[in-house]
Design a protein around this motif. Structure first.
Motif, PDB file in Angstrom:
ATOM      1  N   ARG A 172       0.887  -1.082  -0.021  1.00  0.00           N
ATOM      2  CA  ARG A 172      -0.138  -0.025   0.098  1.00  0.00           C
ATOM      3  C   ARG A 172       0.757   1.307   0.101  1.00  0.00           C
ATOM      4  O   ARG A 172       1.853   1.198   0.978  1.00  0.00           O
ATOM      5  N   ILE A 173       0.525   2.130  -0.834  1.00  0.00           N
ATOM      6  CA  ILE A 173       1.368   3.437  -0.921  1.00  0.00           C
ATOM      7  C   ILE A 173       0.327   4.514  -0.660  1.00  0.00           C
ATOM      8  O   ILE A 173      -0.781   4.980  -1.283  1.00  0.00           O
ATOM      9  N   SER A 174       0.689   5.168   0.462  1.00  0.00           N
ATOM     10  CA  SER A 174      -0.393   6.147   0.817  1.00  0.00           C
ATOM     11  C   SER A 174       0.096   7.491   1.043  1.00  0.00           C
ATOM     12  O   SER A 174       1.548   7.534   1.365  1.00  0.00           O
ATOM     13  N   SER A 175      -0.512   8.938   0.857  1.00  0.00           N
ATOM     14  CA  SER A 175      -0.173   9.898   1.048  1.00  0.00           C
ATOM     15  C   SER A 175      -1.396  10.861   1.366  1.00  0.00           C
ATOM     16  O   SER A 175      -2.499  10.382   1.428  1.00  0.00           O
ATOM     17  N   ASP A 176      -1.074  12.204   1.476  1.00  0.00           N
ATOM     18  CA  ASP A 176      -2.206  13.247   1.664  1.00  0.00           C
ATOM     19  C   ASP A 176      -2.886  13.399   0.345  1.00  0.00           C
ATOM     20  O   ASP A 176      -3.915  13.791   0.464  1.00  0.00           O
ATOM     21  N   TRP A 177      -2.504  12.680  -0.646  1.00  0.00           N
ATOM     22  CA  TRP A 177      -2.930  12.903  -2.142  1.00  0.00           C
ATOM     23  C   TRP A 177      -4.163  11.663  -2.302  1.00  0.00           C
ATOM     24  O   TRP A 177      -4.723  11.588  -3.061  1.00  0.00           O
ATOM     25  N   GLY A 178      -3.707  10.439  -1.578  1.00  0.00           N
ATOM     26  CA  GLY A 178      -4.784   9.442  -1.588  1.00  0.00           C
ATOM     27  C   GLY A 178      -3.906   8.123  -1.513  1.00  0.00           C
ATOM     28  O   GLY A 178      -2.698   8.215  -0.923  1.00  0.00           O
ATOM     29  N   GLU A 179      -4.236   6.994  -1.709  1.00  0.00           N
ATOM     30  CA  GLU A 179      -3.918   5.680  -1.448  1.00  0.00           C
ATOM     31  C   GLU A 179      -4.137   4.784  -2.687  1.00  0.00           C
ATOM     32  O   GLU A 179      -4.904   4.938  -3.280  1.00  0.00           O
ATOM     33  N   VAL A 180      -2.897   4.104  -2.933  1.00  0.00           N
ATOM     34  CA  VAL A 180      -3.039   2.947  -4.156  1.00  0.00           C
ATOM     35  C   VAL A 180      -2.420   1.858  -3.573  1.00  0.00           C
ATOM     36  O   VAL A 180      -1.657   1.616  -2.578  1.00  0.00           O
ATOM     37  N   THR A 181      -2.749   0.662  -4.282  1.00  0.00           N
ATOM     38  CA  THR A 181      -1.756  -0.509  -3.971  1.00  0.00           C
ATOM     39  C   THR A 181      -1.042  -0.886  -5.150  1.00  0.00           C
ATOM     40  O   THR A 181      -1.322  -0.363  -6.301  1.00  0.00           O
ATOM     41  N   ALA A 182      -0.193  -1.873  -4.963  1.00  0.00           N
ATOM     42  CA  ALA A 182       0.754  -2.243  -6.029  1.00  0.00           C
ATOM     43  C   ALA A 182       1.079  -3.717  -5.710  1.00  0.00           C
ATOM     44  O   ALA A 182       1.081  -4.385  -4.677  1.00  0.00           O
ATOM     45  N   GLU A 183       1.216  -4.410  -6.983  1.00  0.00           N
ATOM     46  CA  GLU A 183       1.950  -5.790  -6.545  1.00  0.00           C
ATOM     47  C   GLU A 183       3.511  -5.601  -6.875  1.00  0.00           C
ATOM     48  O   GLU A 183       3.741  -4.971  -8.185  1.00  0.00           O
ATOM     49  N   LEU A 184       4.437  -6.183  -6.259  1.00  0.00           N
ATOM     50  CA  LEU A 184       5.617  -6.185  -6.407  1.00  0.00           C
ATOM     51  C   LEU A 184       6.098  -7.383  -7.301  1.00  0.00           C
ATOM     52  O   LEU A 184       5.501  -8.450  -7.512  1.00  0.00           O
ATOM     53  N   ALA A 185       7.389  -6.867  -8.310  1.00  0.00           N
ATOM     54  CA  ALA A 185       7.789  -7.811  -9.221  1.00  0.00           C
ATOM     55  C   ALA A 185       8.341  -9.289  -8.398  1.00  0.00           C
ATOM     56  O   ALA A 185       8.633  -9.056  -7.295  1.00  0.00           O
ATOM     57  N   ASP A 186       8.673  -9.944  -9.136  1.00  0.00           N
ATOM     58  CA  ASP A 186       9.324 -11.344  -8.570  1.00  0.00           C
ATOM     59  C   ASP A 186      10.673 -11.335  -9.152  1.00  0.00           C
ATOM     60  O   ASP A 186      11.246 -11.872  -9.818  1.00  0.00           O
ATOM     61  N   ASN A 187      11.381 -10.431  -8.447  1.00  0.00           N
ATOM     62  CA  ASN A 187      13.025 -10.325  -8.500  1.00  0.00           C
ATOM     63  C   ASN A 187      13.554 -10.043  -7.089  1.00  0.00           C
ATOM     64  O   ASN A 187      12.778  -9.522  -6.240  1.00  0.00           O
ATOM     65  N   GLU A 188      14.799 -10.133  -7.300  1.00  0.00           N
ATOM     66  CA  GLU A 188      15.622  -9.715  -5.846  1.00  0.00           C
ATOM     67  C   GLU A 188      15.493  -8.305  -5.548  1.00  0.00           C
ATOM     68  O   GLU A 188      15.357  -7.914  -4.109  1.00  0.00           O
ATOM     69  N   ALA A 189      15.435  -7.283  -6.268  1.00  0.00           N
ATOM     70  CA  ALA A 189      15.359  -6.101  -5.710  1.00  0.00           C
ATOM     71  C   ALA A 189      13.943  -5.742  -5.175  1.00  0.00           C
ATOM     72  O   ALA A 189      13.968  -5.123  -4.260  1.00  0.00           O
ATOM     73  N   ALA A 190      12.793  -6.169  -5.705  1.00  0.00           N
ATOM     74  CA  ALA A 190      11.502  -6.163  -5.108  1.00  0.00           C
ATOM     75  C   ALA A 190      11.568  -6.612  -3.861  1.00  0.00           C
ATOM     76  O   ALA A 190      10.845  -6.263  -2.732  1.00  0.00           O
TER      77      ALA A 190
END
Length: 117
Positions: free
Chosen positions: A7-25
């Protein structure tokens, strides 16, 4: 294994995301929760620095709206417009599943990023 969701939230709103299947994620997920101060860059992305570097991944130059990426080892980006980036390209960390237009405005914003259990 199911994709890690955040979940990514801020004063501007909120969204969700799916992380990639890699070592950095996976390394990003281990840093969560965290707060990142983001600024606007080229009216296509929000950018900010992570508290520690992530491993490098294969990179691509084409990008689309909603991509989460890594420009440098600690340089986190959220693209709210598509396009093309110069070399070395972007390491993809994931993709927003919410309304990316909340980031399509000038100025700085503080984001809270956390895992969805």
């Amino acid at each position: 294994m199911a994709q890690e969701r955040i979940r990514i939230s801020s004063d501007w709103g909120e969204v969700t995301a799916e992380l990639a299947d890699n070592e950095a994620a996976r390394a990003l997920a281990r840093l969560l929760p965290l707060t990142i101060d983001m600024s606007d860059h080229l009216r296509q992305e929000k950018t900010g620095h992570l508290p520690s570097p992530l491993p490098d991944q294969e990179r691509q130059r084409e990008l689309s709206s909603g991509m989460l990426g890594l420009w440098d080892s600690d340089h986190f980006v959220i693209y709210y417009r598509g396009g093309r980036v110069p070399l070395p390209g972007l390491a993809v960390l994931g993709r927003l599943t919410g309304d990316v237009s909340i980031f399509d405005r000038p100025g700085r914003v503080s984001l809270r990023i956390e895992r969805i259990e």
